[in-house]
Design a protein around this motif. Structure first.
Motif, PDB file in Angstrom:
ATOM      1  N   ARG A 286      -3.478   9.324  11.012  1.00 22.02           N
ATOM      2  CA  ARG A 286      -2.847   8.123  10.542  1.00 22.02           C
ATOM      3  C   ARG A 286      -4.199   7.130   9.957  1.00 22.02           C
ATOM      4  O   ARG A 286      -5.104   6.200  10.944  1.00 22.02           O
ATOM      5  CB  ARG A 286      -2.202   7.590  11.255  1.00 22.02           C
ATOM      6  N   LYS A 287      -4.034   5.776   9.278  1.00 18.25           N
ATOM      7  CA  LYS A 287      -5.308   4.332   9.398  1.00 18.25           C
ATOM      8  C   LYS A 287      -5.159   3.965  10.159  1.00 18.25           C
ATOM      9  O   LYS A 287      -3.603   3.592  10.471  1.00 18.25           O
ATOM     10  CB  LYS A 287      -5.021   3.857   8.014  1.00 18.25           C
TER      11      LYS A 287
ATOM     12  N   THR B 117       0.783  -1.017  -0.012  1.00 17.20           N
ATOM     13  CA  THR B 117      -0.255  -0.301  -0.278  1.00 17.20           C
ATOM     14  C   THR B 117       0.699   0.935   0.171  1.00 17.20           C
ATOM     15  O   THR B 117       2.007   0.971   0.499  1.00 17.20           O
ATOM     16  CB  THR B 117      -1.080   0.134   1.225  1.00 17.20           C
TER      17      THR B 117
ATOM     18  N   GLU C 297     -12.069  12.012   8.157  1.00 13.48           N
ATOM     19  CA  GLU C 297     -11.006  11.616   7.212  1.00 13.48           C
ATOM     20  C   GLU C 297     -10.908   9.772   7.714  1.00 13.48           C
ATOM     21  O   GLU C 297     -10.888   9.296   7.321  1.00 13.48           O
ATOM     22  CB  GLU C 297      -9.857  12.120   7.545  1.00 13.48           C
ATOM     23  N   VAL C 298     -11.678   9.879   9.107  1.00 12.12           N
ATOM     24  CA  VAL C 298     -11.381   7.944   9.990  1.00 12.12           C
ATOM     25  C   VAL C 298     -12.952   7.863   9.216  1.00 12.12           C
ATOM     26  O   VAL C 298     -12.130   6.161   8.550  1.00 12.12           O
ATOM     27  CB  VAL C 298     -11.830   8.268  11.733  1.00 12.12           C
TER      28      VAL C 298
ATOM     29  N   LYS D  23      -5.013   0.507  12.503  1.00 16.42           N
ATOM     30  CA  LYS D  23      -4.961  -0.506  12.727  1.00 16.42           C
ATOM     31  C   LYS D  23      -5.967  -1.284  12.568  1.00 16.42           C
ATOM     32  O   LYS D  23      -6.904  -0.809  13.981  1.00 16.42           O
ATOM     33  CB  LYS D  23      -3.635  -1.769  12.644  1.00 16.42           C
TER      34      LYS D  23
ATOM     35  N   GLU E 231      -2.395   6.161   3.810  1.00 15.43           N
ATOM     36  CA  GLU E 231      -2.291   6.598   5.115  1.00 15.43           C
ATOM     37  C   GLU E 231      -2.345   6.908   6.043  1.00 15.43           C
ATOM     38  O   GLU E 231      -2.780   6.606   7.344  1.00 15.43           O
ATOM     39  CB  GLU E 231      -2.039   4.850   5.400  1.00 15.43           C
TER      40      GLU E 231
ATOM     41  N   SER F 225       1.802   4.052   1.834  1.00  9.16           N
ATOM     42  CA  SER F 225       1.697   4.514   2.910  1.00  9.16           C
ATOM     43  C   SER F 225       1.737   6.514   3.675  1.00  9.16           C
ATOM     44  O   SER F 225       0.613   6.749   4.000  1.00  9.16           O
ATOM     45  CB  SER F 225       3.412   4.957   3.254  1.00  9.16           C
TER      46      SER F 225
ATOM     47  N   ASP G  25     -13.382   8.062   6.168  1.00  6.84           N
ATOM     48  CA  ASP G  25     -13.077   7.904   4.647  1.00  6.84           C
ATOM     49  C   ASP G  25     -11.933   6.381   4.596  1.00  6.84           C
ATOM     50  O   ASP G  25     -11.914   5.171   3.834  1.00  6.84           O
ATOM     51  CB  ASP G  25     -11.972   8.728   4.333  1.00  6.84           C
ATOM     52  N   PHE G  26     -10.820   6.106   5.704  1.00  2.63           N
ATOM     53  CA  PHE G  26     -10.329   5.886   5.894  1.00  2.63           C
ATOM     54  C   PHE G  26     -10.902   3.973   6.221  1.00  2.63           C
ATOM     55  O   PHE G  26     -10.482   3.020   5.889  1.00  2.63           O
ATOM     56  CB  PHE G  26      -9.083   5.331   7.256  1.00  2.63           C
ATOM     57  N   LEU G  27     -12.125   3.711   6.698  1.00  2.99           N
ATOM     58  CA  LEU G  27     -12.512   2.375   7.012  1.00  2.99           C
ATOM     59  C   LEU G  27     -13.681   1.938   5.801  1.00  2.99           C
ATOM     60  O   LEU G  27     -13.870   1.019   5.979  1.00  2.99           O
ATOM     61  CB  LEU G  27     -13.712   2.807   8.213  1.00  2.99           C
TER      62      LEU G  27
ATOM     63  N   ARG H 280      -3.040  11.454   6.515  1.00  2.80           N
ATOM     64  CA  ARG H 280      -3.858  12.254   6.334  1.00  2.80           C
ATOM     65  C   ARG H 280      -3.268  13.628   6.818  1.00  2.80           C
ATOM     66  O   ARG H 280      -3.352  13.715   8.420  1.00  2.80           O
ATOM     67  CB  ARG H 280      -5.549  12.224   6.216  1.00  2.80           C
TER      68      ARG H 280
END
Length: 102
Positions: free
Chosen positions: A30-31, A2, A84-85, A33, A7, A4, A87-89, A9
């Motif tokens: 950060r994206k 991926t 942003e969170v 885990k 991951e 980085s 969008d990561f999910l 923003r």
């Protein structure tokens, strides 16, 4: 592998956070885990639930935002961070369905 850079923003706050003499104008998100989502509801995070964001943001922000920092955020800044969170999910397929290219 991926990318980085995708991951992490950077969010520029509408209302900077004041910590004594320090002023925080930007926050990196950060994206997360899977382990960092422990104890949190994914549906609550996707609905930008305050309690869920308050539980997750201290785990994935730089500089580290405390619960006190989050409580003092301007609502527009909380929304930016939560977006942003969210969008990561979202899976890639869901993102494509939300904004298809023409």
């Amino acid at each position: 592998m991926t990318d980085s850079s995708a991951e992490i923003r950077t969010v520029t706050l509408d209302t900077p956070i004041r910590r004594g003499e320090q002023t925080i104008e930007t926050v990196q998100v950060r994206k997360p885990k899977a382990g960092e989502l422990r104890g949190l509801s994914l549906s609550s995070l996707l609905n930008l639930d305050y309690a869920a964001l308050e539980g997750l943001l201290p785990r994935i922000t730089a500089p580290l935002l405390s619960k006190q920092d989050i409580a003092g955020l301007d609502p527009s800044d909380l929304t930016q961070l939560g977006s942003e969170v969210m969008d990561f999910l979202l899976p890639k397929g869901a993102k494509a369905a939300l904004s298809p290219t023409t």
